[in-house]
Design a protein around this motif. Structure first.
Motif, PDB file in Angstrom:
ATOM      1  N   ALA A   1      -1.290  13.671  -7.885  1.00 54.43           N
ATOM      2  CA  ALA A   1      -0.389  13.570  -9.237  1.00 54.43           C
ATOM      3  C   ALA A   1       0.909  13.245  -8.422  1.00 54.43           C
ATOM      4  O   ALA A   1       1.851  13.716  -8.706  1.00 54.43           O
ATOM      5  CB  ALA A   1      -0.255  15.298  -9.419  1.00 54.43           C
ATOM      6  N   ILE A   2       0.578  11.957  -7.998  1.00 55.65           N
ATOM      7  CA  ILE A   2       1.880  11.194  -7.742  1.00 55.65           C
ATOM      8  C   ILE A   2       1.970  10.150  -8.455  1.00 55.65           C
ATOM      9  O   ILE A   2       1.192   9.269  -8.639  1.00 55.65           O
ATOM     10  CB  ILE A   2       1.687  10.521  -6.315  1.00 55.65           C
TER      11      ILE A   2
ATOM     12  N   SER B   1       0.842   6.825  -4.280  1.00 56.06           N
ATOM     13  CA  SER B   1      -0.488   7.216  -5.029  1.00 56.06           C
ATOM     14  C   SER B   1      -1.498   6.285  -4.461  1.00 56.06           C
ATOM     15  O   SER B   1      -2.762   6.802  -4.571  1.00 56.06           O
ATOM     16  CB  SER B   1       0.101   6.715  -6.377  1.00 56.06           C
ATOM     17  N   LEU B   2      -1.398   5.100  -4.518  1.00 53.47           N
ATOM     18  CA  LEU B   2      -2.412   4.032  -4.216  1.00 53.47           C
ATOM     19  C   LEU B   2      -2.784   4.432  -2.826  1.00 53.47           C
ATOM     20  O   LEU B   2      -4.343   4.256  -2.394  1.00 53.47           O
ATOM     21  CB  LEU B   2      -2.284   2.495  -4.387  1.00 53.47           C
TER      22      LEU B   2
ATOM     23  N   LEU C   1      -6.717   5.426  -1.798  1.00 52.94           N
ATOM     24  CA  LEU C   1      -7.486   4.886  -1.139  1.00 52.94           C
ATOM     25  C   LEU C   1      -7.878   5.607   0.343  1.00 52.94           C
ATOM     26  O   LEU C   1      -9.123   5.747   0.575  1.00 52.94           O
ATOM     27  CB  LEU C   1      -6.657   3.497  -0.329  1.00 52.94           C
ATOM     28  N   ASN C   2      -7.142   6.400   0.663  1.00 55.86           N
ATOM     29  CA  ASN C   2      -7.576   7.314   1.934  1.00 55.86           C
ATOM     30  C   ASN C   2      -8.555   8.255   1.476  1.00 55.86           C
ATOM     31  O   ASN C   2      -9.523   8.702   2.199  1.00 55.86           O
ATOM     32  CB  ASN C   2      -6.192   8.180   2.225  1.00 55.86           C
TER      33      ASN C   2
ATOM     34  N   ILE D   1      -5.092  -1.130 -10.847  1.00 58.63           N
ATOM     35  CA  ILE D   1      -5.310  -0.965  -9.594  1.00 58.63           C
ATOM     36  C   ILE D   1      -6.083   0.231  -9.381  1.00 58.63           C
ATOM     37  O   ILE D   1      -7.135  -0.018  -8.517  1.00 58.63           O
ATOM     38  CB  ILE D   1      -4.074  -1.187  -8.587  1.00 58.63           C
ATOM     39  N   LEU D   2      -5.761   1.156  -9.824  1.00 63.85           N
ATOM     40  CA  LEU D   2      -6.747   2.472  -9.805  1.00 63.85           C
ATOM     41  C   LEU D   2      -8.116   2.091 -10.237  1.00 63.85           C
ATOM     42  O   LEU D   2      -9.293   2.386  -9.527  1.00 63.85           O
ATOM     43  CB  LEU D   2      -6.297   3.597 -10.337  1.00 63.85           C
TER      44      LEU D   2
END
Ligand code: ATP
Length: 139
Positions: free
Chosen positions: A72-73, A80-81, A85-86, A107-108
């Motif tokens: 929720a960022i 957020s990305l 990814l992590n 991108i998501l």
């Protein structure tokens, strides 16, 4: 009862985590800012102050046990990305990620995130539908 994590405890993350608690689940809330995490310390199962862009910090939280994770960022695209990814690198697949704009969404989507949330747009549609169909109260 299921176990969820919510990363980013702004308005959206706070509301989501409190509703998950209200529905009888366990919720771990994570935020980099103590001012966001501390008010929820007594209201969530657990709150942790951590930087979700730090893969090692996320790994230590054993998030693989979660039934679902909400990122929720919204504003900080890079955070957020990186966080998303992590989580994908940790093998987590049941992800719901808030997108701030269409570039963020694209991108998501390319990263393979299936559940991308746009709270303002989705609420706008629901309000318009409620106005258009005033007899339908279930919205
Ligand atoms: P809102 O839901 O309030 O509209 P927003 O979409 O504007 O929020 P932000 O304010 O950018 O989103 O972030 C929400 C929360 O995420 C904030 O409390 C912020 O401290 C937290 N946050 C930002 N970066 C990180 C990070 N790297 N790790 C953990 N939490 C973070």
């Amino acid at each position: 009862m299921a176990y969820f994590a919510v990363i980013g405890l702004g308005r959206f993350g706070t509301t989501t985590s409190l509703e998950l608690m209200h529905l009888g689940n366990e919720v771990l809330g994570i935020d980099i800012d103590p001012k966001a995490a501390e008010p929820l310390a007594e209201r969530l199962s657990q709150t942790i102050i951590a930087d979700a862009t730090d893969e090692r910090a996320l790994k230590e939280l054993n998030l693989g046990n979660c039934d679902g994770i909400v990122v929720a960022i919204g504003e900080d695209l890079q955070a957020s990305l990186l966080c998303t990814l992590n989580l994908l690198n940790l093998g987590i697949r049941c992800l719901w990620v808030k997108a701030g704009d269409s570039a963020h969404h694209s991108i998501l989507s390319k990263l393979g995130v299936r559940n991308i949330v746009h709270p303002e747009e989705e609420m706008g549609i629901r309000v318009a539908q409620s106005l258009n169909y005033p007899m339908v109260n279930s919205y």
